[in-house]
Design an enzyme around this catalytic site. Structure first.
Site, mmCIF file in Angstrom:
data_model
loop_
_atom_site.group_PDB
_atom_site.id
_atom_site.type_symbol
_atom_site.label_atom_id
_atom_site.label_comp_id
_atom_site.label_asym_id
_atom_site.label_seq_id
_atom_site.Cartn_x
_atom_site.Cartn_y
_atom_site.Cartn_z
ATOM 1 N N CYS A 429 0.439 -1.474 0.065
ATOM 2 C CA CYS A 429 0.371 -0.441 0.313
ATOM 3 C C CYS A 429 0.784 1.210 0.043
ATOM 4 C CB CYS A 429 -0.986 0.304 1.107
ATOM 5 S SG CYS A 429 -2.733 -1.220 0.429
ATOM 6 N N ASP A 464 -16.517 5.702 -0.473
ATOM 7 C CA ASP A 464 -16.874 5.366 1.285
ATOM 8 C C ASP A 464 -15.665 3.773 1.003
ATOM 9 O OD1 ASP A 464 -17.738 3.123 3.233
ATOM 10 O OD2 ASP A 464 -19.264 4.807 3.175
ATOM 11 N N ASP A 465 -15.914 2.332 1.831
ATOM 12 C CA ASP A 465 -15.529 2.001 1.558
ATOM 13 C C ASP A 465 -15.254 1.347 0.024
ATOM 14 O OD1 ASP A 465 -13.414 2.395 3.949
ATOM 15 O OD2 ASP A 465 -15.306 1.458 4.875
ATOM 16 N N ASP A 505 -16.179 -6.091 -23.493
ATOM 17 C CA ASP A 505 -17.072 -7.611 -22.860
ATOM 18 C C ASP A 505 -18.398 -7.581 -22.884
ATOM 19 O OD1 ASP A 505 -14.378 -8.991 -23.481
ATOM 20 O OD2 ASP A 505 -13.596 -8.588 -21.276
#
Length: 768
Positions: A429, A464-465, A505
């Protein structure tokens, strides 16, 4: 952990003129670590003025007299943006372009040539062909020559306005070429009439008296009708009108008068001369803005004014390169003083030339033309014989490189603003792009109102997450993801190409895109440069997403060694409307919407073996969305569909064959191929994935008969943003092709037919 040279400064070159071409070659030979160079040019090649009269006369092909800027940019590891600069925001240090977001710079150089001053003469803009920009002149000329060749018995009247060196040389060159086409077997031609208009009493006022009189005699001897001391007051359709009352009928009118500059240079705040040219000092640096440089015809040296001639642009290449490097390194600049006298070799259109220097003049002579030809070809050879790069060298921006989904945030390495070649970049990270950078970029990215969808419950507007989307009742959700390294060193175009590729796709399954998450790797750089790359990249992706009403709801970004990008997309479809690979039925036909060849062409570009115009065509194909084609297939009762990407045509077709339990007969001549792809495969240049794709060749029933066919290797060529392949009823095929062509798919073709599968027989037959 990995060491890299972070990007710390941006140098932007506007225009692909002679000076910039030379400077780019020198940057390729002597790169400046930490500096990202971007070339903004309207075309992927640039004409060499010294050979243009010879091209008009028919002595040189277009390729021989044009510098391939794609190849040069590839060698110099320069970002190439095909666009038109229309302004400068000097306060924010940005170049304003016609068709893309602004481009940031720390230093900028301008070399865009000049344009004829036609504005003051009514009708000139509408009815005359200007000598500059040269690309437009040549487009008109090539079309005109094609028409004349188709009807060589026609009578032609040509008007050339402007009796300077350019007008005289153009007149003699076009006359020579047209005479060869129009003349009878005995050399007699009474169908060609050429008029040259000039406001002064003598032609070529910047040359000595001997040269002026010599060219006037040549023109008179070749029966060019001279209209001296005639000022053109109006240009009407097929007619030149002069102040004296003279009116002359002309089928084509060429405008070759005094040069001028585009208005945006002065409007940007740069100090210019009376004609709008950028005033520069002895360092080729703007006298009003030290971070702006200019060279070639667009610049005027205040202490050393010189004519607008290619010889000066060529000789400014090295001093411009040196001063750009010095400026970026904050070193003192070196003055440049151009010579006062120079040798001119002026062609007479018939394989001869006249030499002029100061008060000296000689010719016309074939020997002088051969000398001029040798000089010009040697100059052009500098750009065709650049050192070859290692094929493993990356194709993206000079210092390429990504981040992560639904929520954009994360710290970056601490010393970003003090980069050093030995800087070590964190993994995990710690490699993510910083939250401040992300927030700044996302504020600049404006998604169109069409993407304000009620089924997006949580997206970029309220991060948000994770992003949250709503699935309507009775609909199924389709998921897909694609991600790959840059194959073109323009992040804005790469963002568009990647988005088209990823959405295909969804379209191939008959679904409608609902939302997308971005995955990006951004080259190591200081914060401002990371933000600039990410902004260009996402701007391109959002442009394509908006066209299909698909909001970008989040993403993930990291930093790395090279630029990479992709999207995770989801779409919605009613289960009964799904297009699957298993839907092919005997008796149906196969339609392919795009030409093949991107894999081999970009492999060739890595080796500097691809012509710029080939890559132009490939990029144009990759920028074409498959959305409209998918809708068209559904409207014409298609029962199976797939998109042609990394496994190549035959690889993806085999997936359909095995799922549908059918056989296929492919018509090799009908398969559309991109320009240059056959040439590159015949040179043995293929994608690194080609050998893996080739394994499906054992499914071909008549392999021994077709494996030496010149189109055969392209069946296995991996495609980026390739076309759709669909199976539909035969009675719908022609109508479908007609609609596809109207929708903008010029290469769409019926390429084969679905057959009944016979046991113990390989399912693919190739018809040559």
């Amino acid at each position: 952990m990995q060491a890299s040279n972070p990007i710390v400064k941006d140098l932007v070159l506007i225009g692909g003129g002679h000076t910039h071409a030379i400077a780019l070659r020198m940057f390729g030979m002597k790169p400046l670590p930490g500096v990202r160079i971007t070339l903004i040019t309207e075309a992927s090649d640039t004409p060499y003025s010294g050979m243009l009269p010879g091209h008009v006369a028919g002595f040189y092909s277009r390729e021989e007299c044009h510098i391939d800027l794609r190849r040069l940019a590839q060698f110099a590891q320069v970002q190439l943006y095909i666009d038109q600069a229309i302004g400068l925001d000097l306060e924010n240090k940005q170049v304003i372009c016609a068709r893309r977001p602004p481009v940031a710079f720390d230093a900028v150089s301008i070399d865009i040539g000049s344009t004829p001053a036609t504005i003051a003469v009514p009708g000139a803009t509408e009815h005359a062909i200007p000598a500059k920009p040269i690309s437009k002149l040549l487009a008109h000329w090539d079309q005109f020559i094609t028409n004349v060749k188709q009807n060589p018995q026609q009578s032609i009247r040509i008007g050339v306005i402007g009796g300077g060196a350019g007008g005289v040389e153009l007149t003699l060159s076009l006359q020579s070429h047209l005479q060869r086409i129009l003349s009878s077997p005995h050399g007699v031609n009474n169908n060609l009439e050429i008029h040259l208009f000039h406001r002064d009493a003598e032609l070529m006022p910047t040359y000595n008296r001997w040269v002026r009189h010599r060219f006037q005699k040549i023109l008179q001897r070749r029966k060019v009708q001279l209209h001296l001391q005639e000022t053109v007051s109006e240009v009407q359709p097929h007619k030149v009108v002069c102040k004296s009352g003279l009116k002359v009928e002309c089928d084509r009118i060429f405008w070759v008068t005094q040069a001028s500059a585009p208005k945006w240079l002065r409007e940007s705040g740069l100090t210019t001369d009376a004609n709008g040219f950028v005033q520069v000092n002895d360092y080729l640096q703007s006298i009003s803005h030290p971070d702006v440089f200019a060279a070639g015809d667009i610049a005027t040296m205040i202490d050393h004014p010189r004519p607008k001639a290619g010889v000066f642009a060529v000789r400014q290449g090295k001093p411009l390169f040196e001063n750009l490097q010095r400026s970026l390194q904050e070193k003192s600049l070196k003055p440049y003083k151009p010579q006062k006298q120079y040798l001119s070799l002026i062609g007479t259109g018939n394989g001869k030339a006249i030499a002029a220097r100061g008060s000296f003049g000689f010719g016309p002579s074939q020997l002088l033309w051969r000398w001029k030809d040798w000089i010009d070809r040697r100059f052009m050879q500098r750009f065709s014989d650049v050192p070859q790069m290692n094929p493993e060298v990356i194709l993206s921006s000079p210092h390429p490189t990504p981040r992560t989904a639904s929520r954009w945030a994360s710290p970056r390495f601490a010393n970003a603003n003090t980069p050093h070649p030995s800087t070590m970049h964190c993994a995990g990270c710690g490699s993510k792009v910083g939250s401040t950078v992300l927030a700044h970029v996302l504020q600049r990215i404006e998604q169109p109102l069409t993407c304000d969808r009620q089924d997006i419950l949580i997206g970029l507007d309220a991060p948000d997450d994770a992003a949250v989307v709503q699935v309507p009742a009775n609909f199924a959700m389709v998921h897909t993801i694609d991600y790959f390294r840059a194959l073109i060193n323009d992040p804005y175009l790469f963002g568009q190409i990647s988005a088209n590729h990823c959405l295909s796709d969804i379209f191939a399954m008959g679904a409608v895109p609902q939302s997308a998450l971005a995955i990006a790797t951004i080259p190591y750089a200081i914060d401002a440069k990371v933000a600039e790359t990410l902004f260009q990249l996402l701007s391109g992706a959002v442009k394509v997403l908006a066209e299909s009403n698909t909001p970008l709801v989040g993403g993930h970004t990291t930093e790395g060694a090279e630029l990479s990008f992709g999207l995770s997309c989801n779409g919605l479809v009613h289960p009964d409307k799904l297009l699957r690979k298993s839907g092919m039925q005997p008796g149906q036909v196969l339609i392919l919407t795009k030409a093949l060849g991107t894999g081999t062409l970009f492999a060739a570009q890595m080796r500097q073996k691809a012509k710029g115009k080939w890559i132009d065509t490939a990029v144009e194909s990759m920028l074409l969305s498959n959305a409209a084609a998918a809708t068209c297939f559904l409207e014409h009762e298609a029962t199976a569909c797939t998109d042609i990407t990394g496994f190549g045509l035959l690889g993806h077709l085999m997936e359909m064959i095995q799922a549908s339990h059918v056989a296929i007969e492919l018509q090799m001549p009908a398969i559309p191929i991109l320009d240059g792809a056959i040439e590159t495969t015949q040179q043995g240049i293929v994608s690194s994935l080609h050998s893996e794709n080739l394994r499906v060749s054992h499914y071909i029933s008549n392999l021994d008969q077709v494996e030496n066919h010149h189109r055969y290797p392209l069946l296995f060529d991996p495609q980026t943003s390739g076309g759709l392949l669909a199976a539909l009823p035969q009675h719908k095929a022609n109508e479908c092709i007609a609609v596809l062509q109207k929708l903008g798919y010029p290469d769409c073709q019926i390429i084969g037919e679905v057959k009944i599968l016979v046991e113990k027989v390989n399912p693919v037959t190739l018809v040559c």
